[in-house]
Design a protein around this motif. Structure first.
Motif, PDB file in Angstrom:
ATOM      1  N   VAL A 302       3.001   1.825   0.043  1.00 58.80           N
ATOM      2  CA  VAL A 302       4.180   2.252  -0.714  1.00 58.80           C
ATOM      3  C   VAL A 302       4.862   1.006  -1.273  1.00 58.80           C
ATOM      4  N   ARG A 303       5.120   0.970  -2.561  1.00 61.64           N
ATOM      5  CA  ARG A 303       5.654  -0.227  -3.208  1.00 61.64           C
ATOM      6  C   ARG A 303       7.162  -0.363  -3.006  1.00 61.64           C
ATOM      7  N   ASP A 304       7.895   0.654  -3.422  1.00 61.10           N
ATOM      8  CA  ASP A 304       9.350   0.655  -3.289  1.00 61.10           C
ATOM      9  C   ASP A 304       9.826   2.095  -3.413  1.00 61.10           C
ATOM     10  N   ILE A 305      11.138   2.296  -3.428  1.00 56.55           N
ATOM     11  CA  ILE A 305      11.660   3.656  -3.422  1.00 56.55           C
ATOM     12  C   ILE A 305      11.422   4.369  -4.750  1.00 56.55           C
ATOM     13  N   THR A 306      11.166   3.629  -5.828  1.00 59.65           N
ATOM     14  CA  THR A 306      10.853   4.278  -7.109  1.00 59.65           C
ATOM     15  C   THR A 306       9.404   4.755  -7.164  1.00 59.65           C
ATOM     16  N   ASP A 307       8.589   4.317  -6.242  1.00 63.36           N
ATOM     17  CA  ASP A 307       7.182   4.706  -6.167  1.00 63.36           C
ATOM     18  C   ASP A 307       7.085   6.128  -5.625  1.00 63.36           C
TER      19      ASP A 307
END
Length: 414
Positions: A302-307
């Protein structure tokens, strides 16, 4: 069916009249009612644990990452990528949750003789609900992630507005397009009962052009009624169990209660209060999810919360939050139910009818509870409190009030 004991004008004993009703629920029936309802307390905890487990499995085995990667291969636009990721997440989550759903929705209900459906009929309705979820939830999630991309820190406030809009649309369309997928709705036939309900609604300016009966007996024996919809879709509905299992006095008492929800604007207020709690939950997610992603994101892919691959992370935080917020949700509902009870007693003026209806709900609601237990777990006032309120109204408003003792067996399913 009911024996009238001595006339009791000023000397009407509210407590004795209340106990007369409560004591009709004894032995195995009361033990079963208590056990079923108390078991539901644990389902709140275990249900949250099951939801967290499903999301953890999706993260642990890299499924969320694979869903997102597939979306990026198929689509270029972030909205479409999120939509496909959410579609696969919803489908796989449903499959992984199926054993828990079968236990709670079918096996346990059958154990307590609260479900009349075969497994085939039950799973058929579950598949309809899944189809609805696949049609609606991925689009809703895609909109939420569009908001997150636009405002990674303050998205929770805008997201709360999106949830509110979504709830308003669902309230409007559900009676017309969703409920008929599970039950057949027909107009309540003309006659004295309809005339009495219409007259009671007219007295309080509640729209009563549409009064429907729906065939819920094909699913279970529980009595039920509601005022649903929003704006042009508002309708009064009662299930066939209420018509077939209860007296006219009980039906009118229940409908008076439901009219109270409409007249007191409970739908709007409930959405407002619940959005406040949901908004706080989204704020918690906006702070907790990025921390979890920083700590475990590389392991989960998971990259970040926008992912969109972060969707199970958001799900884990929300599952824990909503479990802890259960008493708040319950109290919003229970306060409104108390208000509707008071309204319904004034509107219908059938205190014994309402007391009998409250007792019938003991098939699946524990009839007596302590104040802490009721505060934490009850979405409605306990049956004891409802019967006592009815008897107090009777003492205050009925001249020469007489105590009525229900005959043994009147609560038995018909």
């Amino acid at each position: 069916m009911f024996e009238i004991l001595a006339s009791a004008a000023p000397g009407f004993d509210v407590e004795a009249a209340t106990r007369a009703y409560l004591e009709t629920l004894q032995g195995a029936a009361r033990e079963s009612s208590d056990a079923y309802f108390e078991g539901g307390y644990w389902l709140i905890l275990f249900g949250a644990a099951a939801a967290v487990l499903v999301d953890w499995l999706i993260l642990r085995f890299g499924l969320a990452n694979r869903f997102r990667n597939l979306g990026e291969r198929v689509f270029k636009r972030p909205f479409a990528i999120t939509w496909l990721t959410a579609l696969l997440y919803t489908l796989v989550g449903w499959v992984l949750s199926l054993p828990w759903s079968i236990y709670t929705g079918f096996v346990r209900e059958k154990q307590y003789d609260l479900l009349d459906q075969s497994f085939g009929a039950w799973i058929g309705e579950s598949l309809i609900a899944l189809a609805l979820g696949l049609a609606v939830m991925p689009l809703f999630i895609a909109v939420i992630y569009a908001v997150i991309r636009k405002s990674p820190r303050g998205w929770w406030a805008w997201g709360t507005g999106v949830v509110g809009l979504f709830l308003a649309v669902m309230l409007m369309v559900a009676p017309v397009f969703i409920s008929p997928l599970f039950n057949t709705y027909t107009e309540l036939e003309d006659g004295p009962l309809r005339e009495r309900i219409v007259a009671m609604a007219a007295q309080y300016d509640v729209p009563a052009d549409n009064i429907y009966v729906f065939d819920q007996s094909k699913q279970h024996k529980r009595i039920s009624a509601n005022v649903s919809g929003l704006g042009p879709t508002i309708r009064i509905s009662l299930n066939d169990n209420l018509l077939e299992r209860t007296s006219e006095e009980e039906i009118v008492a229940v409908m008076g209660h439901e009219l109270g929800h409409y007249k007191l604007n409970h739908g709007l207020w409930r959405v407002t209060f619940m959005l406040t709690i949901i908004g706080l939950g989204l704020f918690v997610v906006s702070r907790a999810a990025p921390w979890l992603i920083r700590k475990y994101g590389d392991r989960w892919g998971v990259r970040d919360i926008t992912d969109p691959a972060s969707l199970p992370v958001l799900g884990i935080v929300l599952s824990v939050y909503f479990m802890l917020a259960t008493p708040a949700f319950n109290n919003i509902t229970r306060v409104q139910e108390n208000e509707a009870d008071a309204f319904g007693l004034e509107a219908a003026q059938e205190p014994d009818g309402f007391a009998r209806a409250a007792m019938r709900l003991s098939e699946y609601r524990k009839i007596e509870a302590g104040p802490v237990e009721e505060f934490l777990f009850y979405t409605h006032p306990s049956g004891e409190n409802r019967v006592r309120r009815s008897m107090q109204w009777k003492a205050d408003n009925v001249p020469n009030a007489a105590m009525i003792v229900p005959e043994e067996g009147y609560l038995d399913p018909q």
